[in-house]
Design a protein around this motif. Sequence first.
Motif, mmCIF file in Angstrom:
data_model
loop_
_atom_site.group_PDB
_atom_site.id
_atom_site.type_symbol
_atom_site.label_atom_id
_atom_site.label_comp_id
_atom_site.label_asym_id
_atom_site.label_seq_id
_atom_site.Cartn_x
_atom_site.Cartn_y
_atom_site.Cartn_z
ATOM 1 N N VAL A 272 0.834 -1.204 0.000
ATOM 2 C CA VAL A 272 0.000 0.000 0.000
ATOM 3 C C VAL A 272 0.868 1.253 0.000
ATOM 4 N N ILE A 273 1.896 1.243 0.828
ATOM 5 C CA ILE A 273 2.806 2.394 0.918
ATOM 6 C C ILE A 273 3.478 2.654 -0.425
ATOM 7 N N ALA A 274 3.883 1.568 -1.092
ATOM 8 C CA ALA A 274 4.520 1.724 -2.402
ATOM 9 C C ALA A 274 3.541 2.299 -3.421
ATOM 10 N N ARG A 275 2.286 1.842 -3.396
ATOM 11 C CA ARG A 275 1.270 2.359 -4.322
ATOM 12 C C ARG A 275 1.044 3.855 -4.122
ATOM 13 N N GLU A 276 1.167 4.311 -2.867
ATOM 14 C CA GLU A 276 0.936 5.726 -2.553
ATOM 15 C C GLU A 276 2.192 6.582 -2.698
ATOM 16 N N ASN A 277 3.319 5.975 -3.071
ATOM 17 C CA ASN A 277 4.603 6.692 -3.223
ATOM 18 C C ASN A 277 5.027 7.411 -1.940
ATOM 19 N N VAL A 278 4.685 6.814 -0.789
ATOM 20 C CA VAL A 278 5.014 7.446 0.490
ATOM 21 C C VAL A 278 6.524 7.616 0.671
ATOM 22 N N PRO A 279 7.364 6.602 0.365
ATOM 23 C CA PRO A 279 8.812 6.801 0.549
ATOM 24 C C PRO A 279 9.363 7.993 -0.231
ATOM 25 N N ASP A 280 8.909 8.138 -1.486
ATOM 26 C CA ASP A 280 9.393 9.272 -2.295
ATOM 27 C C ASP A 280 8.909 10.599 -1.717
ATOM 28 N N ASP A 281 7.688 10.618 -1.208
ATOM 29 C CA ASP A 281 7.157 11.842 -0.597
ATOM 30 C C ASP A 281 7.948 12.218 0.656
ATOM 31 N N ILE A 282 8.287 11.204 1.454
ATOM 32 C CA ILE A 282 9.084 11.447 2.673
ATOM 33 C C ILE A 282 10.461 11.985 2.302
#
Length: 431
Positions: free
Chosen positions: A294-304
Amino acid sequence: MTDPFTLAMILIVALSIMGASIGVAMIAGSMVYLLLKGFDSSLAPETLLQGLFNSYTLLAIPLFVLAADIMNVGSLADRLLRFSQALVGRFRGGLGQVNVVSSLIFSGMSGSAVADAVGMGKIIIGMMTRDGKYSPAYAAAITAATATIGPIIPPSIPMVLYALVADQSIGYLFAAGLLPGLLMAFAMGAMNYGIARIRGFPTDERVPLRALPGITGRAIPALMLPVILLGGIYSGIMTPTESAAVAAAYALAVSVLFYRSVSGGQLYDALASSARSTAAVGVLVAGAITFNYVIARENVPDDIAAFLDRFELGRIGFLLAINLLLLALGCVLEGGAILLIVVPILIPAVQAMGIDLVHFGVIAVVNAMLGLITPPYGLLLFITGNITRQPLARIIAEIWPFILALVLALAVITFVPGFVLFLPRLLGYQG
């Protein structure tokens, strides 16, 4: 309409507050996200099973757990404690130093802070509180603190989890943990010595030098376990997962055949305890695998990573911020959850800053272990509190000096990467 990712996060937090396992909460939140996004609901179990079955590395966890449980039901812990007592019991605050050294030795076998606290902790706390030499709260505090060494000195179950999410070599991570683990032990030994001088703690009975060879000889079969385990890994004879199987088999052979200290009932209890612990870790890993999709689908790491880049912290400022974040999260989250949920989100930012991932792995695991002794969640505080029947407030009051010692050790680990990477580089690591 509320964003599906936000709803998933709200559900995860709500279920956790209500007492659900964090793994179960993550699976439930991920299912809600996928349904609201219009994905096929079978995607969650498919992702979960692929993550579990495609990771040979994960097999090491139940095997290390089993090895630790067998050592706890046998007499290995008693013999290791007697050996530690002969080595350092003669110094000021002797039983406190025995606590540190025995945890250091046991950590080379179990890979688990909880196994260390439950196994060695029950025995050493009884020794420390006998005849009123040490207060139960102090004995509980130092036992909880020294148990944090367990997952730093190889083998290490948390480092296996980190290797899974960061795609790093378990062998190099194990090597990177050795010197930091010794540093943590030295810091706590020095703190115990200083407190012993101030409070007038006694020395322990002096073991005659003529008795030392016999005590060492009786402990050698137990002491050989980390030698066999690490020697097999770094000689290339065994993979870390194979070495975990050898560790479990060796612990069983020594306990049953050499020491003859494990009955059929005790072996059954060890197997049952290992199954329960493995199931708990398995649910957590399964939840993390699903939620990380889910985190990967939401691009959370790149946003962080983009968010942190705006502050232009620099390498030192970034590492300081990461440590503060992980220490704060450790107060409210279980260590496995930090390594499986939070750390994967941070890895892209860590790579962007040019920080070595093996070095960062040690930083993350040390922070996660500190979380086990920081209030209010501190799992090890609850374990040692249950052993001593002491109010949590008294144990917390006694543990602050050891938290300070460990934070100072963490500062060295964080800002002197050469110290952490010295042994891996000797073994051929190119990072």
